[in-house]
Scaffold this active site. Structure first.
Site, PDB file in Angstrom:
ATOM      1  N   ASP A  48      26.758  -9.760  19.868  1.00 27.00           N
ATOM      2  CA  ASP A  48      26.184  -8.287  19.441  1.00 27.00           C
ATOM      3  C   ASP A  48      27.605  -7.354  19.320  1.00 27.00           C
ATOM      4  O   ASP A  48      27.701  -6.352  18.724  1.00 27.00           O
ATOM      5  CB  ASP A  48      24.919  -7.806  20.548  1.00 27.00           C
ATOM      6  CG  ASP A  48      23.869  -8.256  19.931  1.00 27.00           C
ATOM      7  OD1 ASP A  48      23.923  -8.674  18.694  1.00 27.00           O
ATOM      8  OD2 ASP A  48      22.912  -8.346  20.774  1.00 27.00           O
ATOM      9  N   CYS A  64      29.731 -14.769  27.712  1.00 31.67           N
ATOM     10  CA  CYS A  64      28.464 -15.798  27.432  1.00 31.67           C
ATOM     11  C   CYS A  64      27.964 -15.726  25.839  1.00 31.67           C
ATOM     12  O   CYS A  64      27.313 -16.282  25.607  1.00 31.67           O
ATOM     13  CB  CYS A  64      27.433 -15.324  28.243  1.00 31.67           C
ATOM     14  SG  CYS A  64      26.363 -13.694  27.679  1.00 31.67           S
TER      15      CYS A  64
END
Length: 575
Positions: free
Chosen positions: A457, A504
């Site tokens: 993102d 992550c």
């Protein structure tokens, strides 16, 4: 005739098998007049019987893989196909109007769907409209002799070929039979690609034309290491593919020797390498690959795999299972990240022109605190069974983080007063995926216990490019100096306040990105479990002190994504 395609290598591995097209068939038909209506009614019943037989198999497979409760929907479908009111109406229309079964089926089904959808005050009946759609489509496919594809029915070794695969499609893939998958569209960060890595299924995405180039049953070789796909390969090409598979298996066996080793660089610096999971079922791969932590537990799958909001006890059991299996190693749990492309049928969200920039993740949690508090209570109860860390997704402002932390502390205080055992050392951190938060990382580091960088993102928002849009896929540039500057700023800001920073996103396991992140001093790398041993092996040959210069040059001298790819290769080849 042999045809070679090139796509994006999305999940490691090499496989050869028959193609299985997971493509919806054309179910269009024409209305026709029927003279022998008895024969047409018989044809309808043959299609009904075939549909019921198919649903019995699907139900059995669903019960085995998803559980009895999830499989019950197929009981409702079979009941519908034996409903005298529904079937009788179709038969009557065939007989009275002398029309073909396809026309009568669609006419009656559309009538039922319209009736159910109009019952706005009865959610249960409204949901039956979707059931009618499903069963009528299945019957129509048998009437037209154009079977619907269904991964649950696969009982021999295949390569799945699809335009794209949804997370639910991928979740149905049985590793025993599905040897690989290939798609027309997608990238390494697509949810299907991420799940393929979790399932250890080789995958190549973004081939553009595979669904039109291959036919059902054709032999196809898939190289998830290089992105090469061969349709109808020659004997020599099959042999080469089988050898590549053996070589990769040997490489994996070599990596497996590092399962119990710590992740240490050549100059003795330790980095924590963890794994990302979606459900407790993923823990087998985490343990098999020797992950030092669970760096991301995507809890939204608990919500997506349920027909209603999961209860506090259901969530508690799931979190407790993971914490116990990690036996004191860190488990970083991300609170519910619903919205964007992750929707819940039982939690209707408002229509938005751009849902990725809308009502999602922490924005929903802070608005629907009943859902948020239930999740936090279950996490707090589970904290007594391991080393729990909680992080909030899509944080954009310091006040959002403080508001989420306040709710967490309120629920903790309530449980303690109730006499429930709760850990005292739970760290609360945040995802770093909103550019505004990344720029202000120095201020967030004063209030958060840790950062976990979500590169997927962060890159799409920074580059203003939808990661799922093939036309702008060239802008997914993890090594672009602008992205690397943000990443370095986040890491440096955390360290200045004595906090740790992890990653992550998929970049954490990227062979080009790893040397850059080691040079920046990233503390924790979390990735698909199947990448853990490869990254551990790679780090053994890296010098953290030497790579500090690489990180500095990549963020101050380079101008393009390609500059940094070249720079990393130069540094790693020299050393």
């Amino acid at each position: 005739m042999t045809k070679n395609l090139k796509g994006i290598a999305a999940s490691d591995g090499v496989a050869t098998a028959k193609a299985y097209l997971l493509v919806q068939p054309n179910l269009s038909f024409s209305k026709s007049t029927i003279e022998d209506t008895d024969k047409e009614v018989a044809r309808l019943h043959t299609a009904l019987d075939q549909s019921i037989a198919e649903l019995k198999i699907i139900r059995q497979k669903a019960a085995e893989s998803l559980g009895e409760e999830e499989a019950e929907v197929f009981d409702a479908h079979m009941t519908m196909l034996a409903d005298p009111e529904y079937i009788g109406a179709i038969e009557k229309q065939i007989t009275d109007d002398k029309v073909n079964a396809e026309t009568a089926l669609k006419s009656v089904s559309d009538g039922f769907i319209e009736t159910f959808e109009a019952m706005t005050d009865n959610t249960y009946m409204q949901e039956r409209a979707a059931d009618i759609r499903d069963v009528s489509t299945r019957v129509l496919s048998h009437l037209l002799n154009r079977p619907l594809p269904n991964p649950a029915l696969i009982d021999s070794e295949v390569v799945i070929v699809a335009h794209d695969l949804t997370p639910s499609d991928t979740a149905q893939l049985n590793k025993k039979y599905v040897k690989a998958f290939v798609t027309d569209i997608g990238g390494r960060t697509a949810h299907s690609a991420i799940m393929a890595r979790s399932l250890e299924i080789p995958a190549v995405v973004g081939t553009d034309t595979v669904t039109t180039d291959v036919k059902n049953g054709q032999t196809i070789t898939v190289n998830g290491l290089t992105g090469a796909v061969t349709i109808d390969p020659s004997a020599d090409q099959i042999q080469a593919s089988e050898q590549a598979a053996k070589d990769f298996a040997a490489q994996k066996a070599e990596w497996a020797q590092l399962k119990t080793a710590k992740t240490v660089t050549e100059d003795g610096q330790h980095f924590e390498v963890g794994a990302n999971i979606g459900t407790p079922k993923d823990m087998d791969a985490v343990l098999a690959n020797g992950a030092e932590a669970v760096g991301l537990y995507r809890t939204e799958f608990l919500y997506m795999d349920s027909s209603e909001l999961p209860t506090e006890d259901d969530q508690f059991e799931a979190y407790k299972t993971v914490l116990e299996q990690m036996d004191g190693k860190p488990v970083v749990v991300r609170t519910m990240d619903i919205g964007g492309d992750k929707k819940l049928p039982y939690l209707p969200l408002p229509h938005e022109d751009n849902p990725f920039l809308g009502y999602r993740a922490i924005r929903i949690s802070l608005d629907r605190q009943d859902i948020f508090r239930t999740q936090l209570r279950s996490l707090l109860r589970a904290s007594a069974y391991g080393n729990l860390r909680i992080m909030f997704p899509m944080i954009g402002t310091v006040n959002e983080f403080k508001a989420a932390k306040k709710v967490f502390l309120e629920e903790k205080d309530k449980l303690v007063k109730e006499g429930v055992k709760v850990a005292d050392n739970i760290q609360t951190g945040m995802m770093m995926e909103v550019p505004a938060a990344a720029v202000l990382a120095d201020q967030f580091a004063k209030v958060a216990d840790f950062f976990s960088i979500g590169t997927n993102d962060l890159i799409q928002y920074t580059m203003a490019a939808d990661r799922g849009n093939d036309r702008v896929s060239y802008l997914y540039q993890p090594y672009n100096p602008s992205i690397l500057r943000l990443v370095k700023h986040i890491i440096d800001s955390a360290h200045k306040e004595g906090k740790w920073a992890g990653m992550c996103g998929e970049a954490a396991g990227d062979p080009i990105m790893v040397p850059l992140l080691v040079g920046m001093g990233l503390d924790e790398f979390s990735m698909s479990a199947t990448s853990v041993l490869r990254v551990r092996s790679q780090m053994k040959g890296l010098s953290a002190s030497y790579l500090k210069t690489l990180a500095e040059r990549a963020t101050t001298e380079s101008v393009t994504n390609e500059d940094n790819i070249k720079l990393v290769k130069e540094f790693t080849e020299k050393h």
